[in-house]
Design a protein around this motif. Structure first.
Motif, PDB file in Angstrom:
ATOM      1  N   SER A 332     -62.677  20.744 -14.711  1.00  7.00           N
ATOM      2  CA  SER A 332     -61.767  20.290 -14.747  1.00  7.00           C
ATOM      3  C   SER A 332     -61.393  20.827 -13.268  1.00  7.00           C
ATOM      4  O   SER A 332     -60.407  21.868 -13.329  1.00  7.00           O
ATOM      5  CB  SER A 332     -60.451  21.052 -16.109  1.00  7.00           C
ATOM      6  OG  SER A 332     -59.231  20.176 -15.667  1.00  7.00           O
ATOM      7  N   PRO A 333     -61.968  19.907 -12.306  1.00  7.75           N
ATOM      8  CA  PRO A 333     -61.548  20.946 -11.099  1.00  7.75           C
ATOM      9  C   PRO A 333     -59.775  20.082 -10.786  1.00  7.75           C
ATOM     10  O   PRO A 333     -60.070  19.029  -9.763  1.00  7.75           O
ATOM     11  CB  PRO A 333     -62.763  20.014 -10.157  1.00  7.75           C
ATOM     12  CG  PRO A 333     -63.214  18.572 -11.103  1.00  7.75           C
ATOM     13  CD  PRO A 333     -62.941  18.638 -12.332  1.00  7.75           C
ATOM     14  N   ARG A 334     -59.393  20.426 -10.905  1.00 10.81           N
ATOM     15  CA  ARG A 334     -57.895  20.735 -10.541  1.00 10.81           C
ATOM     16  C   ARG A 334     -57.798  20.529  -8.653  1.00 10.81           C
ATOM     17  O   ARG A 334     -56.765  19.127  -7.998  1.00 10.81           O
ATOM     18  CB  ARG A 334     -56.898  21.764 -10.453  1.00 10.81           C
ATOM     19  CG  ARG A 334     -55.453  21.747 -10.501  1.00 10.81           C
ATOM     20  CD  ARG A 334     -54.669  22.153 -11.428  1.00 10.81           C
ATOM     21  NE  ARG A 334     -53.481  22.116 -10.899  1.00 10.81           N
ATOM     22  CZ  ARG A 334     -52.244  21.595 -11.841  1.00 10.81           C
ATOM     23  NH1 ARG A 334     -52.214  21.463 -12.889  1.00 10.81           N
ATOM     24  NH2 ARG A 334     -50.694  21.866 -11.427  1.00 10.81           N
ATOM     25  N   ASN A 335     -58.445  20.986  -7.843  1.00  5.86           N
ATOM     26  CA  ASN A 335     -57.942  21.372  -6.439  1.00  5.86           C
ATOM     27  C   ASN A 335     -59.427  21.412  -5.819  1.00  5.86           C
ATOM     28  O   ASN A 335     -60.177  21.644  -6.772  1.00  5.86           O
ATOM     29  CB  ASN A 335     -57.533  22.015  -6.177  1.00  5.86           C
ATOM     30  CG  ASN A 335     -56.639  22.016  -5.085  1.00  5.86           C
ATOM     31  OD1 ASN A 335     -57.432  23.077  -4.108  1.00  5.86           O
ATOM     32  ND2 ASN A 335     -56.092  21.484  -4.662  1.00  5.86           N
ATOM     33  N   PHE A 336     -59.794  21.259  -4.426  1.00  4.02           N
ATOM     34  CA  PHE A 336     -60.495  20.927  -3.949  1.00  4.02           C
ATOM     35  C   PHE A 336     -60.011  21.182  -2.454  1.00  4.02           C
ATOM     36  O   PHE A 336     -59.458  20.921  -2.514  1.00  4.02           O
ATOM     37  CB  PHE A 336     -62.214  20.401  -3.472  1.00  4.02           C
ATOM     38  CG  PHE A 336     -61.872  18.717  -3.771  1.00  4.02           C
ATOM     39  CD1 PHE A 336     -61.254  18.078  -2.521  1.00  4.02           C
ATOM     40  CD2 PHE A 336     -61.120  17.732  -4.220  1.00  4.02           C
ATOM     41  CE1 PHE A 336     -61.343  17.183  -2.343  1.00  4.02           C
ATOM     42  CE2 PHE A 336     -60.942  16.377  -4.267  1.00  4.02           C
ATOM     43  CZ  PHE A 336     -60.528  16.396  -2.740  1.00  4.02           C
ATOM     44  N   SER A 373     -71.235  31.070  -7.787  1.00  3.63           N
ATOM     45  CA  SER A 373     -70.028  30.881  -8.655  1.00  3.63           C
ATOM     46  C   SER A 373     -69.593  31.893  -8.804  1.00  3.63           C
ATOM     47  O   SER A 373     -69.716  33.044  -9.300  1.00  3.63           O
ATOM     48  CB  SER A 373     -70.035  29.925 -10.139  1.00  3.63           C
ATOM     49  OG  SER A 373     -69.254  29.615 -10.478  1.00  3.63           O
ATOM     50  N   ILE A 374     -68.465  31.785  -8.228  1.00  4.37           N
ATOM     51  CA  ILE A 374     -67.377  33.084  -8.163  1.00  4.37           C
ATOM     52  C   ILE A 374     -66.054  32.849  -8.703  1.00  4.37           C
ATOM     53  O   ILE A 374     -65.467  31.524  -9.786  1.00  4.37           O
ATOM     54  CB  ILE A 374     -66.106  32.978  -7.190  1.00  4.37           C
ATOM     55  CG1 ILE A 374     -66.900  33.097  -5.769  1.00  4.37           C
ATOM     56  CG2 ILE A 374     -65.264  33.752  -6.942  1.00  4.37           C
ATOM     57  CD1 ILE A 374     -67.853  34.034  -5.954  1.00  4.37           C
ATOM     58  N   GLU A 375     -66.188  33.738 -10.138  1.00  2.00           N
ATOM     59  CA  GLU A 375     -66.041  33.753 -11.595  1.00  2.00           C
ATOM     60  C   GLU A 375     -64.059  33.808 -11.578  1.00  2.00           C
ATOM     61  O   GLU A 375     -64.183  35.473 -10.894  1.00  2.00           O
ATOM     62  CB  GLU A 375     -65.924  35.033 -12.758  1.00  2.00           C
ATOM     63  CG  GLU A 375     -65.354  34.886 -13.912  1.00  2.00           C
ATOM     64  CD  GLU A 375     -66.035  35.402 -15.061  1.00  2.00           C
ATOM     65  OE1 GLU A 375     -65.290  36.242 -16.257  1.00  2.00           O
ATOM     66  OE2 GLU A 375     -67.139  35.892 -14.763  1.00  2.00           O
ATOM     67  N   LEU A 376     -62.732  33.241 -11.494  1.00  4.12           N
ATOM     68  CA  LEU A 376     -61.381  33.722 -11.589  1.00  4.12           C
ATOM     69  C   LEU A 376     -60.967  32.559 -12.380  1.00  4.12           C
ATOM     70  O   LEU A 376     -60.950  31.673 -13.181  1.00  4.12           O
ATOM     71  CB  LEU A 376     -61.292  33.541 -10.263  1.00  4.12           C
ATOM     72  CG  LEU A 376     -59.690  33.472  -9.889  1.00  4.12           C
ATOM     73  CD1 LEU A 376     -59.160  35.012  -9.716  1.00  4.12           C
ATOM     74  CD2 LEU A 376     -58.978  33.352  -8.445  1.00  4.12           C
ATOM     75  N   GLN A 377     -60.219  33.646 -13.425  1.00  4.82           N
ATOM     76  CA  GLN A 377     -59.309  32.631 -15.073  1.00  4.82           C
ATOM     77  C   GLN A 377     -58.344  31.530 -13.799  1.00  4.82           C
ATOM     78  O   GLN A 377     -56.925  31.837 -13.101  1.00  4.82           O
ATOM     79  CB  GLN A 377     -58.309  33.773 -15.422  1.00  4.82           C
ATOM     80  CG  GLN A 377     -57.979  33.279 -16.529  1.00  4.82           C
ATOM     81  CD  GLN A 377     -56.958  33.693 -17.790  1.00  4.82           C
ATOM     82  OE1 GLN A 377     -56.854  34.977 -16.679  1.00  4.82           O
ATOM     83  NE2 GLN A 377     -57.126  33.512 -18.433  1.00  4.82           N
ATOM     84  N   ALA A 378     -58.501  30.717 -14.106  1.00 10.74           N
ATOM     85  CA  ALA A 378     -57.687  29.176 -14.051  1.00 10.74           C
ATOM     86  C   ALA A 378     -57.216  29.103 -12.256  1.00 10.74           C
ATOM     87  O   ALA A 378     -55.927  29.143 -12.263  1.00 10.74           O
ATOM     88  CB  ALA A 378     -56.139  29.444 -14.755  1.00 10.74           C
ATOM     89  N   PRO A 379     -58.485  29.164 -11.559  1.00  8.86           N
ATOM     90  CA  PRO A 379     -57.668  28.647 -10.166  1.00  8.86           C
ATOM     91  C   PRO A 379     -57.668  26.866 -10.381  1.00  8.86           C
ATOM     92  O   PRO A 379     -58.420  26.344 -10.709  1.00  8.86           O
ATOM     93  CB  PRO A 379     -59.118  28.792  -9.591  1.00  8.86           C
ATOM     94  CG  PRO A 379     -60.392  28.079 -10.669  1.00  8.86           C
ATOM     95  CD  PRO A 379     -59.816  28.476 -12.261  1.00  8.86           C
ATOM     96  N   VAL A 380     -56.369  27.164  -9.394  1.00  4.79           N
ATOM     97  CA  VAL A 380     -56.004  25.772  -9.690  1.00  4.79           C
ATOM     98  C   VAL A 380     -55.630  25.696  -8.335  1.00  4.79           C
ATOM     99  O   VAL A 380     -54.828  24.499  -7.692  1.00  4.79           O
ATOM    100  CB  VAL A 380     -54.858  25.549 -10.423  1.00  4.79           C
ATOM    101  CG1 VAL A 380     -54.997  25.142 -11.823  1.00  4.79           C
ATOM    102  CG2 VAL A 380     -53.055  26.500 -10.088  1.00  4.79           C
TER     103      VAL A 380
END
Length: 389
Positions: A332-336, A373-380
């Motif tokens: 789910s790539p919400r943003n880039f 890959s950087i772990e972070l909860q719910a990045p949007v």
């Protein structure tokens, strides 16, 4: 596998952050070899608000995320043209209207809350700042409305100068039984403001008076996306002659010609964001769209196929040709966003809770994962900002 790259509309607008030019305040001193990256998140057990990371322009490496400001659901960010202030919508889903917050950017990137004002409606999902730096434009998905909030000289948010309630329905009774404003952007000349409404299948156009912060309906009033397509986000071509809209529900991109003198949009092409052999189209939705700083490519993200689609631009007609797709290595790539040099892309995978960096080949449109890959909860939301000394 076909590869893809992604990018951004302007040199200073990256990912969910909409930045501008023309401010009369001096920007902080920038380090030539690094930038700051701000990440908006949905709040949860492992997410406290807006995070920041240091980004190495030589290698594409990101530092570990650290909290820049604790906040509730800062789902979209916008950078002031002075680069001294950052603005965020706080996305609430209730009868209560959401908020817009203003932050000053300090040395090292730490954010200090200046103040908070109402967004005017619930479910605010998008914010942009006009080129004068005196207006914050907000789209409220839940309320189906848009607003303009004045920005004071010290970066604080002032009064709400305009509020407009959209009206009508779209072709899908489940998703489009009411208006759902999803994007609001000033045009390159700061003369008109365009507002995508997913619920109406329209890109509404408003005359814009930046000195007063007023929006008035334009004639013609809107560009029309295909029925039941759900226009979500918009990006202008670098020359301002075309507008590219990703349609969330249909997983398509519609190309519009743009008459900057009259604020008129005319649809000339709509094409799929998905590979022909992808079978689960019902469970895919479009999220973000951007134009590379070199003006040669358009990119859009697929949630479901979990990829970035790349299109090449015909400079004469503005029409697009599919080049390929690149996995975002998450769900789910919400943003880039793309860094201002056009060298790197960072994708925020909301459902897999990770952020992935790609190196861009500006000649071919390909991107190559740098291997981290950087772990972070719910990045949007991803926003690049010059690093301060």
């Amino acid at each position: 596998m076909m590869k893809v790259i992604l990018a951004l509309t302007t040199l200073l607008t990256v990912g969910c952050a909409t930045s501008t030019n023309g401010a009369d305040t001096a920007a902080p001193a920038a380090k030539a070899d690094s930038m700051l990256v701000y990440v908006g998140t949905y709040s949860g057990p492992k997410s406290k608000g807006i995070y920041m990371m240091h980004f190495d322009l030589a290698t594409g490496a990101l530092s570990a995320p650290e909290v820049a400001a604790e906040s509730s659901n800062p789902s979209f960010l916008a950078l002031h043209p002075s680069k001294k202030y950052l603005y965020a919508v706080n996305e609430y889903w209730s009868n209560k209207a959401g908020d817009v917050s203003a932050y000053s950017i300090g040395d090292g990137g730490k954010l200090t809350l200046l103040n908070t004002q109402t967004a005017g409606g619930n479910g605010p999902c998008f914010i942009s700042i006009d080129s004068t730096g005196t207006n914050a434009l907000v789209a409220n998905y839940g309320g189906g409305n848009i607003s303009c909030v004045r920005i004071e000289k010290d970066g604080k948010l002032g009064e709400q100068s305009t509020f407009i309630q959209h009206k009508g329905t779209g072709g899908d009774p489940k998703r489009q039984d009411a208006p759902h404003a999803h994007c609001i952007l000033p045009d390159p000349a700061n003369k008109f403001v365009l507002a995508n409404d997913l619920g109406l299948d329209k890109v509404l156009v408003y005359k814009f008076d930046a000195s007063k912060g007023t929006l008035t309906p334009n004639d013609p009033p809107a560009g029309i996306s295909p029925p039941a397509s759900g226009p979500r986000h918009l990006a202008f071509s670098n020359d301002g002659k075309f507008a590219y809209v990703c349609n969330e529900m249909a997983s398509t991109v519609t190309v519009f010609t743009y008459d900057a003198e009259h604020g008129a949009l005319n649809a000339i092409q709509t094409l799929s964001m998905l590979p022909p052999d992808f079978q689960d189209k019902e469970h895919n939705s479009a999220a973000e769209i951007a134009v590379h700083p070199n003006g040669k490519f358009v990119y859009a993200s697929n949630r479901g196929h979990n990829s970035i689609v790349i299109y090449s631009i015909d400079p004469a007609t503005g029409k697009l040709t599919v080049v390929g797709h690149q996995s975002t290595q998450g769900k789910s790539p919400r943003n880039f966003a793309i860094d201002p040099t056009g060298t790197y892309m960072i994708a925020a995978n909301q459902e897999s809770n990770n952020i992935v960096t790609f190196r861009i080949d500006a000649k071919t449109g390909e991107l190559k994962p740098i291997g981290t890959s950087i772990e972070l909860q719910a990045p949007v939301c991803i926003t690049f900002v010059p690093a301060t000394h």
